[in-house]
Design an enzyme around this catalytic site. Sequence first.
Site, PDB file in Angstrom:
ATOM      1  N   SER A   1      -1.865  -0.264   9.759  1.00  0.00           N
ATOM      2  CA  SER A   1      -1.096   0.011   8.547  1.00  0.00           C
ATOM      3  C   SER A   1      -0.482   1.403   8.433  1.00  0.00           C
ATOM      4  CB  SER A   1      -1.957  -0.253   7.306  1.00  0.00           C
ATOM      5  OG  SER A   1      -2.014  -1.634   7.034  1.00  0.00           O
TER       6      SER A   1
ATOM      7  N   SER B   1       0.767  -1.807   6.076  1.00  0.00           N
ATOM      8  CA  SER B   1       0.895  -1.783   4.638  1.00  0.00           C
ATOM      9  C   SER B   1       1.339  -0.442   4.053  1.00  0.00           C
ATOM     10  CB  SER B   1      -0.438  -2.185   4.010  1.00  0.00           C
ATOM     11  OG  SER B   1      -1.420  -1.205   4.311  1.00  0.00           O
TER      12      SER B   1
ATOM     13  N   LYS C   1      -0.393   7.271  -0.558  1.00  0.00           N
ATOM     14  CA  LYS C   1      -0.421   5.817  -0.673  1.00  0.00           C
ATOM     15  C   LYS C   1      -1.221   5.417  -1.917  1.00  0.00           C
ATOM     16  CE  LYS C   1      -1.485   1.758   2.264  1.00  0.00           C
ATOM     17  NZ  LYS C   1      -2.108   1.322   3.531  1.00  0.00           N
TER      18      LYS C   1
END
Lengths: 484, 477
Positions: free
Chosen positions: A177, A153, A78
């Site tokens: 997330s 996210s 990420k």
Amino acid sequence: MELYSLTLEEARKAIDRGEISPVELAEAVFKRIDTVEDKIHSFITVNRDNALAQARQAEQHIRQDIKHPLSGIPLAIKDNICTEGVRTTCSSKMLENFVPPYESTVTKKLRDQGYVLTGKTNLDEFAMGSSTENSAFGPTRNPWDITRVPGGSSGGSAAAVAADMCIAALGSDTGGSIRQPASFCGVVGLKPTYGRVSRYGLVAFASSLDQIGPITKNVKDAAILLNIISGRDLCDSTSANLPVPDFTSAAGKDIKGMKLGIPKEYFIKGIAYEVGSSVRQAIKQLESLGAVPVEISLPHTDYAVAAYYILATSEASSNLARYDGVKYGLRVEGEDLIDMYMRTREAGFGAEVKRRIILGTYALSSGYYDAYYKKAQQVRTLIKQDFEKAFEKVDAIVTPTSPVPAFRAGEKTDDPLQMYLADIFTISVNLAGVPGISIPCGFTSENLPVGLQIIGKHFDEESILKIAYAYEQSADWHKMKLEL
Amino acid sequence: MQYEAVIGLEIHAQLLTESKMFCGCSTKFGSEPNSQTCPVCIGMPGVLPVTNKKAIEYVIKTGLAVNCDIAPYSRFARKNYFYPDLPKGYQISQYELPLCGHGFIEINIDSETRKIGLTRIHLEEDAGKNIHEGAGNYSFVDLNRAGTPLMEIVSEPDIRTPQEAVEFMKKLRSLVRYISVCDGNMEQGSLRCDANVSVRPVGQKELGTKTEIKNMNSFRFVEKALDYEIKRQIKILREGGKIIQETRLWDSDRGITESMRSKEEAHDYRYFPEPDLVPVEVDDAWIERIQAQLVELPDSKRKRFSSQYGLPEHDAALLTSERAMAEWFEKAVDLGGDPKAVSNWMMGELMRLLNEENRQIEECSLKPGQLAGLLNLIDQGTISGKIAKTVFEEMYRTGMDAAAIVKEKGLVQVSDESEIEKVIDEVLAKNPGEVERFRGGEEKLMGFFVGQAMKMTKGKANPKVLNELLKKKLGNL
């Protein structure tokens, strides 16, 4: 079977047996990226050249009989986790050209174990969002239905794993997330106990809630990655000084007699019918494996979302103060210092980030602190106590990960409150600091994955992995493949 | 109407740790700008602070030295504000739960002891520095100092005069230097002082509106700035005006305080507990370990010097004001020097010579044993007290021992009566007029004869012998 479809465990075996080489595997993954990335947009940065060099290095190690668990395994990270020399943007214009001069602890651990960095994945800006639509570099789409969001996210990481653009990935989870996008994308996502994994190098959103964790194709892979990234880190004072068990040994253990709490507050309103029925079906399945469902109560559940959005935004308002145009990142010149600050932050942050900075600044302001921040901390304590009380009676808690399956792109972008409610089942877990995993537990009639969340006691990732693995092996949802 | 001032001080002391508060960078002063920085103290995205344990120990040590309660549980907090020298956009400090609370310091004013209460001592990190000179339309930022451990000591509003404030500062400076937690250098900014000042009619209980005074970087400026500010406030009140609550800056060139920002413009620092750090827990065992490392503090040393060495209060206070000075004294006494004599020589000649060169006793090449040696020569009558002054200065300049100087320069005292008699005879023969006047009753001329005789012997004549012989001779005449 295509090489890119391999799980981490399968890839490891195939490489170790000499059936495939790391370079072949990396090339297969990049070929897959070439084919499907246009439709999905999982990555902000594809690290092709470096990755192939890393794969060649892995081959050399293998020839020299140097064995590392991740040698030659292509993983995606990420883009809010700092990778030395590789741009780390947090999906923000503010950090569009930011190349970290240092390596995060988790990626350092992965590097030490020989991983191949496929690329940096898309996210909601600074991890603020539930759909990966709040990205300065464009939204990510759900591989199961590209008109829908992948969740967020960590949507880029979850979609990349689901679409086989990496073998596995790391995400970060502040209010859901990792778990919510994992459930939307039909993969496994694990948020470890707060303090289990070092946060050093994770660009902070809400420091007391953030935690890095694996997003994988199956439960065993999550355990493998968790083994590697866990443990005390002298660079992170909040990391726990506790021994790290071998999480992979949880796979295959009997769950007979384990008590599973079913919180009544989680099954009443707002749950999509097909989500509710899939989760209930999963609970029956677990019962058939010998687990014992027990109805429990988490009485302060209703206050979780409100408390979360006070605490997380308060911390964020402070954490994001460093993006001021002075030292690195974007700078928009102004007439004087204050003007430069304002122009820089106006141009550098997206709407959702601004909204949260303003909210958090307000909550911490003198005269409001007691009514908001302090009150929210008290609620947090009550929620923590809810879990402690529940765990006196049960070994784990089972809930839906999200009340709804993946929603349509743009569906909630104009209504922040609706977007915030997408995390209603995951937020409490962060507030309490306990571990939670999301695993696939079925599909809707529109062929959208549904996620089952299993929540454990503090530092008892073993139990939830044990339950998750037993369920996964008996249900086989993880073998469902999407078509792109 | 008579007014009295109410003053509270906030003192920032940079701690003498090798490394910064939350990272491993050096705290050395005066290096190339930004050469002592790392991702942590520059505030890179994703970095985390790790507490310097030594800094915590230094604060506890200070707390113990000033009679504070040490908090078993304390916490860091973030103080949020934007400024280019503050890389994270917040300063890690302590707010609700400081490391130390409720202490006091005793100061002596006009031979009276006053107790000044301490509200708290907490730990925080320093900011960097903005540099505006030589940067054209730009400003530069030097982050070498960013993250240096800073201890903030807050006094109760117990101080009533600028002199008390200065005494308090001096006492505190002496203390932190004694226990080696801060070098006390006010010019370089390692010891800084802000003051909260208000005035009220004598006898009134409630406090007047206060102003905060910043930028007083010497004892002299503390005194001058407070003096100015108190007069300014009294004048306003006398003229029927109102004091505005504000922050004022001391301008040492113009000798005035000037408004910097009003209460309305004051920052809302939005303090909240620092989530990146776990609370600091201090158990009794840790406190005891630190207590055991504590050296004897100035107050008890002063009392001991008085009783053990029979020194007057003033001498004892002066000798114990600096740890190095006190240690020098005791060493000289240990090596055989008479305490009172050592004290006199230190406070007289030694201080004079050090002050002339603006040097500290640590930088002095004269060793305590050498003073003891000199005193021994005086005691044995080898040299006179007068010659000893010359020898002392020579020792101070060259680092040679007294005996060697005396030998080399032929300064041994003449005590032989026949030799001195010869000199006296010569003096009397050369000055018949004075002898006549002496006989006529001008007895104060005795000193003149002594001086002449000393001059002839280059000061080497034993003064006792000389005096006796002179009296005898003049009496017999």
